[in-house]
Design a protein around this motif. Structure first.
Motif, short mmCIF file in Angstrom:
data_model
loop_
_atom_site.label_atom_id
_atom_site.label_comp_id
_atom_site.label_asym_id
_atom_site.label_seq_id
_atom_site.Cartn_x
_atom_site.Cartn_y
_atom_site.Cartn_z
N SER A 336 -15.68 -54.27 27.72
CA SER A 336 -14.37 -53.79 28.17
C SER A 336 -14.49 -52.40 28.78
O SER A 336 -13.78 -52.07 29.73
CB SER A 336 -13.35 -53.80 27.03
OG SER A 336 -13.88 -53.17 25.90
N SER A 405 -15.40 -60.22 22.20
CA SER A 405 -14.00 -59.80 22.13
C SER A 405 -13.81 -58.41 21.52
O SER A 405 -12.68 -57.90 21.49
CB SER A 405 -13.16 -60.84 21.39
OG SER A 405 -13.62 -60.92 20.06
N SER A 408 -11.59 -55.76 23.31
CA SER A 408 -10.55 -56.32 24.17
C SER A 408 -9.46 -56.92 23.30
O SER A 408 -9.72 -57.33 22.16
CB SER A 408 -11.14 -57.36 25.12
OG SER A 408 -11.16 -58.62 24.49
N LYS A 409 -8.28 -57.00 23.81
CA LYS A 409 -7.15 -57.42 23.00
C LYS A 409 -7.18 -58.93 22.74
O LYS A 409 -6.76 -59.42 21.71
CB LYS A 409 -5.83 -57.06 23.71
CG LYS A 409 -5.71 -55.56 23.96
CD LYS A 409 -4.53 -55.00 23.20
CE LYS A 409 -4.57 -53.50 23.02
NZ LYS A 409 -5.51 -52.70 23.81
N GLU A 410 -7.69 -59.65 23.74
CA GLU A 410 -7.64 -61.11 23.60
C GLU A 410 -8.95 -61.65 23.03
O GLU A 410 -10.00 -61.09 23.26
CB GLU A 410 -7.42 -61.74 24.99
CG GLU A 410 -6.08 -61.42 25.57
CD GLU A 410 -6.05 -61.66 27.07
OE1 GLU A 410 -6.60 -62.69 27.49
OE2 GLU A 410 -5.51 -60.81 27.78
N THR A 411 -8.84 -62.75 22.34
CA THR A 411 -10.06 -63.42 21.92
C THR A 411 -10.33 -64.57 22.88
O THR A 411 -9.42 -65.10 23.51
CB THR A 411 -9.91 -63.99 20.49
OG1 THR A 411 -8.78 -64.85 20.47
CG2 THR A 411 -9.77 -62.90 19.47
N GLU B 81 -14.82 -58.00 13.38
CA GLU B 81 -14.27 -58.74 14.50
C GLU B 81 -14.26 -60.25 14.20
O GLU B 81 -13.29 -60.93 14.51
CB GLU B 81 -15.12 -58.46 15.75
CG GLU B 81 -14.54 -58.97 17.04
CD GLU B 81 -13.28 -58.22 17.48
OE1 GLU B 81 -13.13 -57.04 17.12
OE2 GLU B 81 -12.43 -58.85 18.17
#
Lengths: 454, 91
Positions: A336, A405, A408-411, B81
């Motif tokens: 990102s 991910s 970043s906000k999205e997976t 994560e």
């Protein structure tokens, strides 16, 4: 007049082409700021031909005597030069007093000078040692063409408000395109010289090619440069090798060839030429080295996946700004961050024509990220004490997905992740296969990430 | 002009000793030039000593990955994560 023809005789006698070329410079040397003004005032339209003829052909104090055709050829050259100098002075005076300068007239006068010089080589036996005159005249032909086009653009911008059917693109580069044609004539003049190599105008070829390259780049017709390369390739056997030309010609030529290959995405050839330009470049030409590196750095990223060190970038603050943010993200495998840096630098990257190449550097950033996941996975439990440690080569796709991910906000769903992984395997940046049914990637035991030590 | 040397020799010889003159003349010319394009060199020719660090160029390029990065931190970040991803999938 005496000054210039004094120099003419001096340099002609010893056969100093670079010295002779300076007598055709459109700029007074700093040591004699009034040189051109005095030269122009030393005669007038009525007498210029007669005066110069006397100076070149009949002055008995001259240490040598020129053949009539050669001498008359130079008379025509200097008459054209004198007229051009007059136009330059009018243009400069206008610019200094805040009026609009007519560079158009300067260009036309300078073009006439170019023609006279061309004629001298064709019809009047001008010696090949004088070719630096072509360099100087060719160089300023381009400069004045650019100025003339700029002037035309600004005056049209004013008048354009009064007419509707005005197309700003059609004549934007009219004079520069004309200059390209003139330079092409000079190119052929040098290329087609049949004299033996020691006496050949072919020694001027790379200087003129470099002028053509600069012109084509400015005109955005880079493909025309390829024609030039084809033409010299055809004459290869008849041409002195590039290594025997002055370094200034070599380095400039290699730079432009490197950039042409770069734009064709032939990064291997590009890197070769740019590296040679870099190694041969004069160490004080900081700006030129900066330009070479602007293309060499993206090349290295794609060919060898290497990045510039701080030591390399330290003399170039502009390059640091251009490449350091991206480099850092590539090293960290920060996707990102990489995307953000690419967007932040987009305008500059596009302007330098390196955006698409750098974008492909994302693969290297991704490789580094996946590599980190692999290393974070650690080692298999040792089967027997003392056996060499083996890394865990089975990595869940989900782990790679999670790593991608980060930040970043999205997976990303697993299909997309698998797609990215398959690409990495295809590009040989990662070795292994995806076991879809089990949702794991089985990486190669002998070098999962080729060339990176693991 | 029998006194004239051949063009090849002139290119090599004249360039070296023209340095002073040419360098002086270049300044005003630069003002006429674009700042965006490859600049004319102030001299035509130079020697090996005038080029950058002859020989060793290895310290100028480095590998693109970074192993100094504390991999502990990354493992923790990755686990975090993973949990997040799994949690979002369950929803």
């Amino acid at each position: 007049m005496d000054l210039i023809f004094g120099d003419f005789r001096k340099f002609y006698e010893v056969g100093d082409g670079y010295g002779l070329a300076q007598t055709l410079s459109p700029i007074s040397p700093p040591s004699q700021p009034e040189r051109l003004r005095n030269f122009y005032r030393s005669t007038n339209f009525q007498n210029v031909q007669k005066d110069f003829k006397y100076q070149i052909l009949y002055d008995n104090s001259a240490p040598f005597k020129l053949p009539a055709d050669e001498g008359n050829g130079w008379v025509e050259v200097y008459v054209a030069y004198w007229k051009a100098v007059g136009e330059i002075q009018i243009a400069e005076a206008a610019a200094n007093s805040g009026h609009k300068a007519s560079w158009m007239k300067v260009y036309e006068a300078w073009k006439e000078l170019t023609n006279m010089l061309h004629r001298g080589y064709m019809n009047c036996n001008f010696g090949s040692w004088t070719i630096p005159c072509l360099y100087v005249v060719g160089k300023y032909l381009r400069v004045f063409a650019i100025k003339a086009d700029e002037g035309a653009a600004s005056s049209q911008a004013v008048s354009a408000t009064f007419q509707d059917d005005f197309n700003p693109d059609s004549e934007k580069n009219e004079k520069l395109e004309d200059a390209a044609r003139q330079l092409n004539r000079i190119f052929n003049l040098c290329l087609s010289d049949r004299a033996s190599l020691e006496e050949s105008r072919k020694w001027g070829i790379y200087n003129i090619i470099n002028l053509l390259f600069k012109t084509y780049f400015k005109l955005n017709s880079i493909s025309l440069s390829k024609n030039i390369l084809k033409a010299i390739r055809a004459y290869r056997g008849d041409m002195p090798p590039l290594e025997s030309f002055p370094l200034a010609h070599q380095v400039t030529f290699k730079y432009y060839v490197g950039v042409i290959y770069f734009l064709e995405e032939n990064y291997v050839e590009s890197e070769k030429n740019l590296t040679e330009a870099w190694t041969l470049c004069h160490k004080d030409s900081i700006r030129n080295k900066e330009l070479i590196l602007t293309y060499l750095i993206p090349c290295h990223l794609l060919t060898t996946h290497t990045l510039p060190t701080l030591a390399l970038l330290s003399p170039y603050p502009r390059l640091q700004k251009l490449f350091l943010p991206l480099s850092r993200c590539i090293k960290k495998g920060d996707l990102s961050g990489f995307d953000a840096a690419l967007i932040a630098g987009e305008d500059e990257f596009v302007k330098r024509r390196i955006y698409l190449t750098l974008e492909r550097g994302r693969d290297v950033a991704l490789r580094n990220l996946l590599r980190k996941v692999f290393i974070a996975g650690g080692f298999e439990d040792a089967k027997e004490p003392g056996a060499p440690q083996v890394r865990k080569t089975r990595v869940p796709v989900a782990e790679f997905g999670a790593a991608i991910s980060i930040g970043s906000k999205e997976t990303m769903d697993n299909d997309e992740v698998e797609c990215l992984l398959a690409n990495m395997i295809y590009k040989n940046l990662m070795k292994g296969y995806i076991a879809r049914d089990r949702g794991i990637v089985v990486l190669s035991k002998g070098g999962a990430f080729p060339g990176t030590g693991v | 002009m029998s006194a004239a040397p051949s063009a090849g020799a002139a290119a090599n010889k004249a360039t070296q000793d023209k340095t002073a003159d040419a360098a002086k003349d270049v300044k005003p010319a630069a003002a006429l030039e674009e700042d965006d394009e490859f600049e004319d060199f102030p001299v035509e020719n130079w020697t090996k000593e005038d080029t950058e660090v002859p020989g060793d160029n290895t310290h100028l390029w480095e590998e693109s990955w970074d192993d100094d990065d504390t991999s502990e931190d990354f493992s923790a970040q990755l686990k975090e994560e993973l949990k997040k991803v799994e949690a979002s999938k369950k929803r």
